[in-house]
Design a protein around this motif. Structure first.
Motif, mmCIF file in Angstrom:
data_model
loop_
_atom_site.group_PDB
_atom_site.id
_atom_site.type_symbol
_atom_site.label_atom_id
_atom_site.label_comp_id
_atom_site.label_asym_id
_atom_site.label_seq_id
_atom_site.Cartn_x
_atom_site.Cartn_y
_atom_site.Cartn_z
ATOM 1 N N ASP A 1 -3.310 -5.817 2.804
ATOM 2 C CA ASP A 1 -4.118 -6.209 2.080
ATOM 3 C C ASP A 1 -3.573 -5.494 0.389
ATOM 4 O OD1 ASP A 1 -6.061 -6.680 -0.345
ATOM 5 O OD2 ASP A 1 -7.617 -6.260 0.927
ATOM 6 N N ARG A 2 -2.748 -6.592 -0.042
ATOM 7 C CA ARG A 2 -1.496 -5.682 -1.317
ATOM 8 C C ARG A 2 -2.478 -5.618 -2.729
ATOM 9 N NH1 ARG A 2 1.305 -10.196 -0.082
ATOM 10 N NH2 ARG A 2 0.412 -11.880 -0.223
ATOM 11 N N THR A 3 -3.823 -6.191 -2.988
ATOM 12 C CA THR A 3 -4.328 -6.212 -4.105
ATOM 13 C C THR A 3 -5.739 -5.007 -4.027
ATOM 14 O OG1 THR A 3 -5.553 -8.494 -3.310
ATOM 15 C CG2 THR A 3 -3.949 -7.978 -5.041
ATOM 16 N N HIS A 4 -5.611 -4.862 -2.726
ATOM 17 C CA HIS A 4 -6.969 -3.492 -2.645
ATOM 18 C C HIS A 4 -5.966 -2.334 -1.822
ATOM 19 C CE1 HIS A 4 -9.313 -7.400 -2.795
ATOM 20 N NE2 HIS A 4 -10.152 -6.147 -3.860
ATOM 21 N N VAL A 5 -5.327 -2.498 -1.704
ATOM 22 C CA VAL A 5 -4.957 -1.001 -0.736
ATOM 23 C C VAL A 5 -3.234 -1.002 -1.240
ATOM 24 C CG1 VAL A 5 -4.218 0.506 1.451
ATOM 25 C CG2 VAL A 5 -6.294 -2.093 1.374
ATOM 26 N N GLY A 6 -2.580 -2.053 -1.133
ATOM 27 C CA GLY A 6 -1.297 -1.298 -1.386
ATOM 28 C C GLY A 6 -1.098 -1.050 -3.129
ATOM 29 N N SER A 7 -2.027 -1.242 -3.593
ATOM 30 C CA SER A 7 -1.667 -1.363 -5.428
ATOM 31 C C SER A 7 -3.284 -1.105 -6.290
ATOM 32 C CB SER A 7 -1.066 -2.772 -6.504
ATOM 33 O OG SER A 7 -2.118 -4.019 -6.284
ATOM 34 N N ALA A 8 -2.821 -0.946 -7.066
ATOM 35 C CA ALA A 8 -4.303 -0.145 -8.004
ATOM 36 C C ALA A 8 -4.200 -1.960 -9.336
ATOM 37 C CB ALA A 8 -4.781 0.481 -8.906
ATOM 38 N N PRO A 9 -4.962 -2.217 -9.522
ATOM 39 C CA PRO A 9 -4.623 -3.694 -9.845
ATOM 40 C C PRO A 9 -4.764 -3.834 -11.179
ATOM 41 C CG PRO A 9 -5.920 -4.671 -8.457
ATOM 42 C CD PRO A 9 -6.331 -2.694 -8.701
ATOM 43 N N ASN A 10 -5.462 -2.711 -11.906
ATOM 44 C CA ASN A 10 -5.902 -2.424 -13.293
ATOM 45 C C ASN A 10 -4.880 -1.320 -14.095
ATOM 46 O OD1 ASN A 10 -7.688 -3.843 -13.872
ATOM 47 N ND2 ASN A 10 -9.245 -2.687 -13.248
ATOM 48 N N LEU A 11 -3.831 -0.817 -12.908
ATOM 49 C CA LEU A 11 -3.108 0.689 -13.478
ATOM 50 C C LEU A 11 -2.246 -0.342 -13.456
ATOM 51 C CD1 LEU A 11 -3.354 3.302 -11.305
ATOM 52 C CD2 LEU A 11 -4.287 2.919 -13.464
ATOM 53 N N LEU B 1 4.031 -8.908 -7.319
ATOM 54 C CA LEU B 1 3.190 -7.838 -6.884
ATOM 55 C C LEU B 1 3.762 -7.267 -4.508
ATOM 56 C CD1 LEU B 1 0.983 -5.429 -7.321
ATOM 57 C CD2 LEU B 1 -0.603 -8.073 -5.917
ATOM 58 N N GLN B 2 4.623 -8.416 -4.465
ATOM 59 C CA GLN B 2 4.975 -7.562 -3.348
ATOM 60 C C GLN B 2 6.676 -6.989 -3.327
ATOM 61 O OE1 GLN B 2 4.009 -6.453 -0.574
ATOM 62 N NE2 GLN B 2 3.416 -8.107 0.957
ATOM 63 N N PRO C 1 -9.921 3.690 -4.691
ATOM 64 C CA PRO C 1 -9.945 4.189 -3.870
ATOM 65 C C PRO C 1 -8.801 3.921 -2.942
ATOM 66 C CG PRO C 1 -12.406 3.067 -3.948
ATOM 67 C CD PRO C 1 -11.494 2.842 -5.002
ATOM 68 N N HIS C 2 -8.977 2.904 -2.124
ATOM 69 C CA HIS C 2 -8.257 2.154 -1.014
ATOM 70 C C HIS C 2 -6.626 2.880 -1.151
ATOM 71 C CE1 HIS C 2 -12.220 0.700 0.450
ATOM 72 N NE2 HIS C 2 -12.321 0.307 -1.019
ATOM 73 N N ALA C 3 -6.742 2.209 -2.626
ATOM 74 C CA ALA C 3 -4.957 2.141 -2.485
ATOM 75 C C ALA C 3 -4.497 3.632 -3.249
ATOM 76 C CB ALA C 3 -4.865 1.503 -3.795
ATOM 77 N N SER C 4 -5.165 4.662 -3.522
ATOM 78 C CA SER C 4 -5.777 5.677 -3.586
ATOM 79 C C SER C 4 -4.791 6.683 -2.351
ATOM 80 C CB SER C 4 -5.744 6.507 -4.259
ATOM 81 O OG SER C 4 -6.377 6.240 -5.644
ATOM 82 N N ARG C 5 -5.538 6.270 -1.404
ATOM 83 C CA ARG C 5 -6.414 7.222 0.374
ATOM 84 C C ARG C 5 -5.117 6.917 0.347
ATOM 85 N NH1 ARG C 5 -8.566 7.759 5.135
ATOM 86 N NH2 ARG C 5 -8.580 5.552 5.633
ATOM 87 N N TYR C 6 -3.970 5.330 0.598
ATOM 88 C CA TYR C 6 -3.038 4.761 1.164
ATOM 89 C C TYR C 6 -1.850 5.362 0.914
ATOM 90 C CZ TYR C 6 0.998 1.365 0.423
ATOM 91 O OH TYR C 6 2.477 1.198 0.768
ATOM 92 N N ALA C 7 -2.142 5.979 -0.778
ATOM 93 C CA ALA C 7 -0.618 6.588 -1.539
ATOM 94 C C ALA C 7 -0.361 7.911 -1.355
ATOM 95 C CB ALA C 7 -0.996 6.743 -2.286
ATOM 96 N N ALA D 1 -3.887 -14.298 -2.820
ATOM 97 C CA ALA D 1 -3.062 -14.810 -1.337
ATOM 98 C C ALA D 1 -4.581 -16.478 -1.443
ATOM 99 C CB ALA D 1 -4.263 -14.272 -0.512
ATOM 100 N N SER D 2 -4.898 -17.018 -0.702
ATOM 101 C CA SER D 2 -5.533 -18.137 -1.099
ATOM 102 C C SER D 2 -6.374 -17.389 -0.917
ATOM 103 C CB SER D 2 -4.993 -19.511 0.447
ATOM 104 O OG SER D 2 -5.828 -18.759 1.293
ATOM 105 N N PRO D 3 -8.037 -18.421 -1.387
ATOM 106 C CA PRO D 3 -9.086 -17.593 -1.624
ATOM 107 C C PRO D 3 -9.847 -17.533 -0.396
ATOM 108 C CG PRO D 3 -9.095 -19.942 -2.956
ATOM 109 C CD PRO D 3 -7.580 -19.719 -2.362
#
Lengths: 523, 382
Positions: free
Chosen positions: A347-357, A414-415, B233-239, B373-375
């Motif tokens: 999940d690029r947008t929710h896990v891989g990155s922080a969209p607003n940063l 993004l990727q 928070p998800h991305a932060s945990r992952y990082a 990603a596609s909707p």
């Protein structure tokens, strides 16, 4: 109310349905027909366009072009209410029930009758009778929160039947169910077709489709690869091929593999998914330096959980993951990162990155703890910006400035940001999950190049993908995963994989272990 | 890449938007004044006069703005970390109580020891009061909006108990009136004033802290982590960031600044802790108004400085307008409310403009088919 006297054979006819979302052609001239009393499976990978097509039929979306007719009469739906009036009801993957209300109250929710006075006992009886008729056992007076997931699903079906649905669209109905519940559901669906209902069964699980469907339509990237073929004459391998496809778009030069010592060792790992159901059941694999190892499999067979266990985001109940011999499983994500583990999440947008940063903030996410970007807790933003600008140049990230929030970037860009961050850490090992999903051909090629560069630089790559082609091009070895176990391992030489290899992988993807396939062949 | 001239203008408009919004709110307020048969021009002149008309008026405005700014700084931290702190009132009270206790107990300390120590006590008191809801949110998933509001109620009762009992001014204890207030601080402990006005050192402290909070949020790894956790928070945990710890941290720091505001009120304005039995009797609602000031300042510590001054001016000026024009005090509340509504609305408008501008930036290509990603896949993701 749907007119039952109509003798028209096809209850639903969809012709040339086109639906475009910004940047994506989700449905590309798809035809679909549903016969009275049949179970018609709609098969395809995530993002293939199954849900889009059915959301159009259920009145949630509107097609850009194409026509729909119900019982031979053309219809246009502007809301789900219109669709249900025409006898079409959809049971969504995520239930839409009020937990604090009883089953009957949920069934009646949003209806005009009863108008004001609720004589619930009367309606309880009606709901119970309806349940009896279709084998949907559930106590009408029970509160929804007391029910198991399988029972809640029955309530959803009852809701649709109560509204007079003749056509039921089931969106991945088995995704949330335990095996015995799946058996119950299938029985119910069969009994419903015997009473004249027609069912559309959306799924990406080949075995289920093969066991329940009368006819099958397969979608791939918004296009129909099989339209209403009979389930009797088609093998699961054939279906897998239709689903995953095999269209060569381009070739990359690949040097022969020169694998070194083992860098990642996964041993007998057991883990649960978010719902607490077993997702990994004794999975073992290893990756050596300087090779790309693919993990093939149909979505939802434990790939996500495998990557999370490796990345330190999920605990494993049993077994261990070792990176360069050091135990990394059941420790924090930071522990792995500090030991040279890179992770490109699904999940690029929710896990891989922080969209607003900003791009800068995103690329320093795993580096901000170290000099030169920070010194004893103080960030050096000049260094951070320089670092980000360097990556922008090196990885062709197309963005106005490195201060731009990454939510404004296209998927491919993004990727590249994520890959740039991961690769710049000079990892010894990288796990990449679906790194090219949703990207266009050019962006895919870029990602593939980067993965191959990693391999040449002597790092190990575990590539988890649902795109078999991608795995065949890039991998030196392929493991096939099925229900949280490895079905077998295939060594790939240089050049194109043979049709035989693809067939074997297809069989493993549907749950046949490699040794069984070999035994069968030898016999 | 340098911004073009057109972009410059459009950025300038964005920056001035809160000012325009305030003017628009005053315009609506003028209509209300007309209905009350009051000349709006005279009324606003009285407001201006009361807020900025003399050095004394200006000083009063800044005195009112100081606790607003301190609370706002804390709000900048917590909101950036995506935790909502509605507990500024309670955190101010607890910070003030701890500081006042220190000041009234160790009366023999020299001022240069006591004042920093008292400020620190306020900081710690607020940190504890903010840290508790933070801990509950991070580890037990307790909604911080509810818990911070409830902590306010507890703080008020704690204050009333202490100020009517153990900490009461001995002279009040003897009198029958029993006003809930502490004894006065010795002179050496009072924050320096710019005589003859009431403007005190606290204002300077608040401005310096605004710069420090800016540095904290954008120039330290701690601030970076708080912002990252707030954004995703998800991305932060992952990082590899400890998400729970930074949720606690955001609320703890937020409370600390409110607690400091309480200590500054005691040591800079009243020289004692006094209440009328309600929270606002001591805080003057700064714990709530500070949130508005921070939002007005776009959750930026530096921009929170003018925002706090504006709200301080409205509070002070409105009082003199009320006296001069004999308008009901409810109108003042309405006027404050109007400013908030207009500014918050303009902020939404500004964000929309910004999104449109960035989306149409020529360099941000988005080739077809390259959407994240596609909707459908987004919907299907389990």
């Amino acid at each position: 109310m749907a007119d039952e006297q109509s003798s028209y054979e096809n209850v639903v006819e969809m012709r040339g349905i086109v639906k475009r979302f910004p940047g994506v052609l989700a449905s590309d001239h798809v035809d679909f027909s549903l016969r009275r009393g049949e179970i018609h499976a709609l098969l395809g990978e995530n993002g293939a366009g199954k849900s889009t097509l059915m959301n159009i039929l259920a009145g949630l979306y509107r097609q850009d072009s194409g026509s729909i007719s119900v019982n031979g009469r053309p219809v246009t739906f502007s809301s789900p209410r219109d669709a249900i009036k025409a006898g079409i009801g959809m049971v969504h993957q995520h239930f839409m029930l009020v937990p604090s209300q009883t089953v009957t109250e949920n069934v009646l929710l949003g209806l005009d009758d009863p108008r004001f006075l609720m004589r619930l006992s009367e309606y309880d009886k009606k709901v119970a009778e309806l349940g009896e008729q279709f084998g949907l056992r559930v106590d009408p007076r029970a509160k929804v929160w007391q029910l198991s997931v399988g029972e809640q699903q029955r309530v959803e079906i009852l809701k649709m039947l109560y509204r007079g649905a003749q056509v039921l669209i089931m969106d991945e109905p088995t995704a949330v169910l335990a095996p015995q519940e799946i058996e119950d559901l299938f029985e119910t669906l069969r009994s419903m077709t015997l009473q004249g209902k027609s069912i559309i069964f959306i799924s990406h699980k080949l075995n289920e489709v093969a066991s329940i469907a009368d006819r099958i339509t397969v979608l791939r990237r918004g296009q129909m690869t099989a339209g209403g073929v009979s389930a009797v004459g088609v093998s699961t391998q054939e279906l897998a091929r239709l689903m995953v496809g095999r269209a060569v778009v381009f070739h990359l030069d690949k040097s022969p593999a020169s694998p070194g010592e083992v860098v990642l060792d996964v041993k007998d790992v057991y883990a649960e998914n978010d719902k607490g159901l077993p997702a990994l059941r004794g999975l073992s694999l290893n990756v050596r330096k300087g090779e790309i190892v693919g993990v093939a499999g149909v979505a939802g067979n434990g790939q996500r959980e495998l990557s999370q266990v490796i990345g330190g985001l999920r605990k494993c109940a049993k077994g261990e993951v070792r990176l360069k011999g050091e135990l990394v499983s059941n420790r924090s994500a930071l522990y792995g990162i500090q030991r040279g583990l890179a992770y490109v999440p699904e999940d690029r947008t929710h896990v891989g990155s922080a969209p607003n940063l900003s791009v800068t903030d995103n690329v320093i996410m795993k580096k901000y703890r170290q000099a030169p970007i920070s010194h004893s807790g103080l960030l050096d933003m000049n260094q951070a910006t320089r670092f980000a600008k360097g990556l922008k140049e090196a990885y062709d990230i197309i963005v106005p400035t490195v201060e731009t929030p990454v939510r404004l970037l296209s998927g491919g860009n993004l990727q590249r940001v994520i890959l740039a961050r991961e690769i710049s850490g000079e990892p010894d090992f990288m796990v990449a999950v679906q790194p090219t999903r949703g990207l266009d051909v050019g962006a895919i090629e870029g990602v593939h190049r980067l993965l191959l560069t990693q391999r040449e630089a002597g790092s190990g790559v575990l590539l988890i993908s649902e795109e078999l082609d991608e795995l065949l091009w890039l991998s030196d070895r392929i493991y096939v995963i099925y229900e949280g176990r490895i079905m077998g391992e295939i060594q790939l030489g240089g050049g194109d994989a043979s049709q035989e290899t693809v067939d074997v992988i297809g069989q493993m993807m549907t749950g046949t272990p490699l040794e069984n396939i070999r035994m069968e062949r030898d016999a | 890449m340098k911004p073009s001239q057109k972009e410059w203008i459009s950025r300038l408009v964005d920056g001035l938007l809160p000012v325009f919004a305030t003017l628009a709110a005053l315009l609506v307020g003028a209509v209300m004044l007309l209905f009350l048969r009051v000349n709006p021009l005279q009324a606003y002149a009285a407001l201006w006069e009361g807020a900025f008309g003399s050095s004394n008026a200006l000083a009063e405005t800044l005195v009112k703005a100081t606790p607003l700014l301190l609370v706002a700084l804390g709000i900048c931290i917590s909101f950036r970390g995506d935790v909502i702190n509605i507990g500024g009132e309670g955190q101010m009270i607890v910070g003030a109580l701890l500081a006042a206790w220190l000041g009234l107990t160790f009366t023999d300390w020299p001022g240069w020891v006591m004042i920093p120590a008292a400020m620190l006590a306020g900081f710690i008191g607020g940190a504890v009061w903010g840290g508790i809801p933070g801990f509950l949110k991070a580890y037990f998933n307790v909604n911080e909006i509810l818990s911070t509001v409830m902590m306010n109620a507890i703080a008020v009762q704690l204050m009333n108990f202490l100020l009517r009992g153990p900490m009461i001014d001995p002279s009040q204890a003897e009198l029958a009136s029993k006003i809930p207030q502490t004894a006065r601080l010795v002179e050496a402990f009072r924050l320096a004033r710019l005589a003859p006005t009431r403007l005190h050192l606290g204002a300077l402290i608040a401005v310096i802290l605004a710069v420090l909070v800016y540095i904290l949020l954008w120039r330290t790894t701690l601030g970076y982590r708080i912002r990252a956790v707030g954004q995703n928070p998800h991305a932060s945990r992952y990082a590899g960031i400890n998400v729970k710890r930074h949720i606690v941290m955001a609320l703890l720091l937020s409370g600390a600044f409110a607690g400091l505001a309480g200590a500054v009120q005691v040591f800079g304005v009243n020289y004692r802790m006094i209440t009328d039995g309600s929270a606002s009797g001591f805080t003057g609602s700064a714990g709530f108004n500070g949130i508005v000031a921070a939002l007005f300042g776009q959750l930026h510590p530096i921009w929170s400085i003018p925002a706090s001054v504006l709200f301080g001016a409205l509070l002070v000026g409105a009082n003199s307008m009320q006296r001069a024009m004999q308008v009901p005090s409810a109108l003042i509340t309405a006027l404050n409310g109007l400013v908030v509504v207009f500014v918050v609305s303009s902020e939404i408008w500004r964000q929309r403009r910004q999104r449109r501008r960035l989306a149409s930036a020529p360099e941000t290509e988005s080739s077809p088919g390259s959407g994240a990603a596609s909707p459908e896949s987004a919907e299907e993701a389990v």
